[in-house]
Design a protein around this motif. Structure first.
Motif, PDB file in Angstrom:
ATOM      1  N   GLN A 131       0.722  -1.285  -0.149  1.00  0.00           N
ATOM      2  CA  GLN A 131       0.005  -0.076  -0.106  1.00  0.00           C
ATOM      3  C   GLN A 131       0.842   1.328  -0.098  1.00  0.00           C
ATOM      4  O   GLN A 131       0.266   2.404   0.095  1.00  0.00           O
ATOM      5  CB  GLN A 131      -0.847  -0.061   1.413  1.00  0.00           C
ATOM      6  CG  GLN A 131      -1.834  -1.175   1.353  1.00  0.00           C
ATOM      7  CD  GLN A 131      -2.985  -1.338   0.026  1.00  0.00           C
ATOM      8  OE1 GLN A 131      -3.303  -0.485  -0.566  1.00  0.00           O
ATOM      9  NE2 GLN A 131      -2.953  -2.556  -0.373  1.00  0.00           N
ATOM     10  N   TYR A 132       2.192   0.971  -0.025  1.00  0.00           N
ATOM     11  CA  TYR A 132       3.036   2.123  -0.113  1.00  0.00           C
ATOM     12  C   TYR A 132       2.714   3.286  -1.053  1.00  0.00           C
ATOM     13  O   TYR A 132       2.814   2.963  -2.390  1.00  0.00           O
ATOM     14  CB  TYR A 132       4.327   2.100  -0.292  1.00  0.00           C
ATOM     15  CG  TYR A 132       5.485   3.027  -0.114  1.00  0.00           C
ATOM     16  CD1 TYR A 132       5.896   3.697   0.937  1.00  0.00           C
ATOM     17  CD2 TYR A 132       6.056   3.328  -1.319  1.00  0.00           C
ATOM     18  CE1 TYR A 132       6.793   4.720   0.889  1.00  0.00           C
ATOM     19  CE2 TYR A 132       7.139   4.517  -1.465  1.00  0.00           C
ATOM     20  CZ  TYR A 132       7.388   5.068  -0.285  1.00  0.00           C
ATOM     21  OH  TYR A 132       8.227   6.298  -0.386  1.00  0.00           O
ATOM     22  N   GLN A 133       2.522   4.524  -0.740  1.00  0.00           N
ATOM     23  CA  GLN A 133       2.286   5.590  -2.022  1.00  0.00           C
ATOM     24  C   GLN A 133       3.194   6.857  -1.857  1.00  0.00           C
ATOM     25  O   GLN A 133       2.801   7.878  -2.454  1.00  0.00           O
ATOM     26  CB  GLN A 133       0.602   5.965  -1.666  1.00  0.00           C
ATOM     27  CG  GLN A 133      -0.288   4.796  -1.953  1.00  0.00           C
ATOM     28  CD  GLN A 133      -1.705   5.161  -1.997  1.00  0.00           C
ATOM     29  OE1 GLN A 133      -2.042   6.286  -2.600  1.00  0.00           O
ATOM     30  NE2 GLN A 133      -2.475   4.740  -1.217  1.00  0.00           N
ATOM     31  N   THR A 171       6.480   9.311  -2.602  1.00  0.00           N
ATOM     32  CA  THR A 171       7.088   9.443  -3.833  1.00  0.00           C
ATOM     33  C   THR A 171       7.777   8.726  -4.600  1.00  0.00           C
ATOM     34  O   THR A 171       7.700   8.554  -6.220  1.00  0.00           O
ATOM     35  CB  THR A 171       8.015  10.843  -3.562  1.00  0.00           C
ATOM     36  OG1 THR A 171       7.316  11.798  -2.929  1.00  0.00           O
ATOM     37  CG2 THR A 171       8.431  11.467  -4.934  1.00  0.00           C
ATOM     38  N   TRP A 207       7.116   5.387  -5.075  1.00  0.00           N
ATOM     39  CA  TRP A 207       6.575   4.092  -4.942  1.00  0.00           C
ATOM     40  C   TRP A 207       6.704   3.400  -6.109  1.00  0.00           C
ATOM     41  O   TRP A 207       6.679   2.135  -6.112  1.00  0.00           O
ATOM     42  CB  TRP A 207       4.995   4.604  -4.900  1.00  0.00           C
ATOM     43  CG  TRP A 207       4.272   4.993  -6.102  1.00  0.00           C
ATOM     44  CD1 TRP A 207       4.118   6.479  -6.356  1.00  0.00           C
ATOM     45  CD2 TRP A 207       3.802   4.296  -7.094  1.00  0.00           C
ATOM     46  NE1 TRP A 207       3.261   6.467  -7.633  1.00  0.00           N
ATOM     47  CE2 TRP A 207       3.164   5.052  -8.136  1.00  0.00           C
ATOM     48  CE3 TRP A 207       3.657   2.800  -7.555  1.00  0.00           C
ATOM     49  CZ2 TRP A 207       2.647   4.809  -9.453  1.00  0.00           C
ATOM     50  CZ3 TRP A 207       2.972   2.574  -8.746  1.00  0.00           C
ATOM     51  CH2 TRP A 207       2.664   3.506  -9.669  1.00  0.00           C
ATOM     52  N   ALA A 241       7.651  -0.517  -5.497  1.00  0.00           N
ATOM     53  CA  ALA A 241       6.767  -1.383  -6.012  1.00  0.00           C
ATOM     54  C   ALA A 241       7.453  -2.350  -7.074  1.00  0.00           C
ATOM     55  O   ALA A 241       7.171  -3.537  -6.684  1.00  0.00           O
ATOM     56  CB  ALA A 241       5.486  -0.778  -6.573  1.00  0.00           C
ATOM     57  N   HIS A 243      -0.110  -6.536  -7.467  1.00  0.00           N
ATOM     58  CA  HIS A 243       0.175  -5.362  -6.957  1.00  0.00           C
ATOM     59  C   HIS A 243      -0.875  -4.298  -7.147  1.00  0.00           C
ATOM     60  O   HIS A 243      -1.451  -4.124  -8.326  1.00  0.00           O
ATOM     61  CB  HIS A 243       1.506  -4.449  -7.470  1.00  0.00           C
ATOM     62  CG  HIS A 243       1.921  -3.668  -6.604  1.00  0.00           C
ATOM     63  ND1 HIS A 243       1.461  -2.262  -6.412  1.00  0.00           N
ATOM     64  CD2 HIS A 243       2.882  -3.695  -5.651  1.00  0.00           C
ATOM     65  CE1 HIS A 243       2.063  -1.510  -5.678  1.00  0.00           C
ATOM     66  NE2 HIS A 243       3.024  -2.366  -4.934  1.00  0.00           N
ATOM     67  N   TYR A 255      -1.109  -1.163  -7.747  1.00  0.00           N
ATOM     68  CA  TYR A 255      -0.597   0.081  -8.232  1.00  0.00           C
ATOM     69  C   TYR A 255       0.039  -0.371  -9.699  1.00  0.00           C
ATOM     70  O   TYR A 255       0.302   0.639 -10.575  1.00  0.00           O
ATOM     71  CB  TYR A 255       0.027   1.128  -7.545  1.00  0.00           C
ATOM     72  CG  TYR A 255      -0.443   1.447  -6.071  1.00  0.00           C
ATOM     73  CD1 TYR A 255      -1.636   1.699  -6.133  1.00  0.00           C
ATOM     74  CD2 TYR A 255       0.179   1.168  -4.923  1.00  0.00           C
ATOM     75  CE1 TYR A 255      -2.350   2.057  -4.819  1.00  0.00           C
ATOM     76  CE2 TYR A 255      -0.358   1.367  -3.762  1.00  0.00           C
ATOM     77  CZ  TYR A 255      -1.578   1.935  -3.623  1.00  0.00           C
ATOM     78  OH  TYR A 255      -2.060   2.159  -2.403  1.00  0.00           O
TER      79      TYR A 255
END
Length: 286
Positions: A220-222, A224, A226, A230, A253, A255
């Motif tokens: 869930q890391y968002q 800068t 990412w 990811a 994933h 995103y």
């Protein structure tokens, strides 16, 4: 069970700058030189001459059974040519960042296995990024370096808490279903992410590397960085699937989307590469 630390903050406060293993000036120079986007193989000997220990280990690798040269290699430029740009750069970075840590006091930590897996994750990161659709704004060289750095938090814990980490490794060996970070939390009160956060701060690492070390397991890391975080997280998932199942389909994933039509050749290449990387990693004195 009494934990050594009650929180990540308590852990960080317990480690002043003087207690954190630090990279040497020569290591910092080598990492910057290897990060050049247009690095050529004929530049490698000059770079490595600034780090004699790493140069010696790469020369030994060029003469190892893994490399199997027809005759002994005694020149650094010949060793670099024999090993190739990608191997020299990846192994050179791995040797550089591992040098501040003493892992010998933790008998159930195996450096060769650790770096074999890390090098395979770096390779998977490089191969998976072109499969992402639509193409993300990711510098592949930076992402590959981030993959090489991603689990340095574990080296930090092995170096500083060898008894506790050895205990965690022993428990995991008896039950593969156990999660190493959960075992570390039980004994230390912290895990590899907490160690990575402290290490990245003390080493003043670039944001992309620091964020990856701290958050590659967080789907869930968002932040800068990412896309890089990811991408390495996807590679970790893919390598985990290869290790347990012998292949992978499409790592999920929230995103990022992978073009499934491109994944079969990536899987095949990683399976071929895995054998060579395992042999390579076992040929090095980490």
């Amino acid at each position: 069970m009494t934990k050594l630390f009650n929180s990540a903050l308590e852990f960080e406060q317990a480690f002043p700058q003087s207690d954190v293993p630090m990279m040497s000036i020569g290591t910092t120079h080598l990492l910057k030189a290897f990060a050049q986007p247009n690095l050529a193989i004929d530049q490698l000997p000059t770079i490595l001459e600034q780090s004699p220990t790493i140069a010696a280990k790469l020369l030994a690798l060029a003469n190892s059974a893994w490399s199997a040269p027809a005759s002994p290699i005694t020149r650094l430029d010949s060793a670099c040519t024999r090993l190739g740009l990608n191997v020299v750069r990846s192994v050179g970075v791995a040797l550089a960042v591992s040098s501040p840590f003493n892992t010998s006091r933790c008998p159930n930590f195996h450096a060769g296995q650790f770096w074999a897996r890390t090098l395979l994750i770096a390779e998977a990161t490089t191969l998976l990024i072109p499969c992402i659709t639509p193409p993300p704004a990711i510098d592949i060289g930076t992402a590959r370096t981030a993959a090489l750095f991603h689990n340095l938090g574990l080296l930090f814990l092995v170096h500083n808490f060898h008894q506790e980490t050895n205990q965690a490794f022993l428990r995991k060996q008896t039950n593969e279903d156990l999660v190493l970070n959960e075992l570390l939390n039980e004994t230390l009160g912290i895990n590899t992410s907490d160690a990575a956060t402290l290490l990245a701060k003390k080493w003043h690492l670039p944001n992309a590397l620091a964020a990856t070390m701290m958050a590659y397991q967080d789907m869930q890391y968002q932040g800068t960085e990412w896309p890089t975080v990811a991408s390495v997280g996807l590679a970790v998932t893919a390598v985990g699937a290869i290790e347990t199942q012998g292949s992978f389909t499409s790592p999920k994933h929230p995103y990022l989307t992978l073009d499934s039509s491109k994944l079969k050749p990536v899987t095949s290449q990683l399976l071929r590469t895995q054998v060579a990387i395992n042999q390579l990693a076992q040929s090095i004195r980490w």
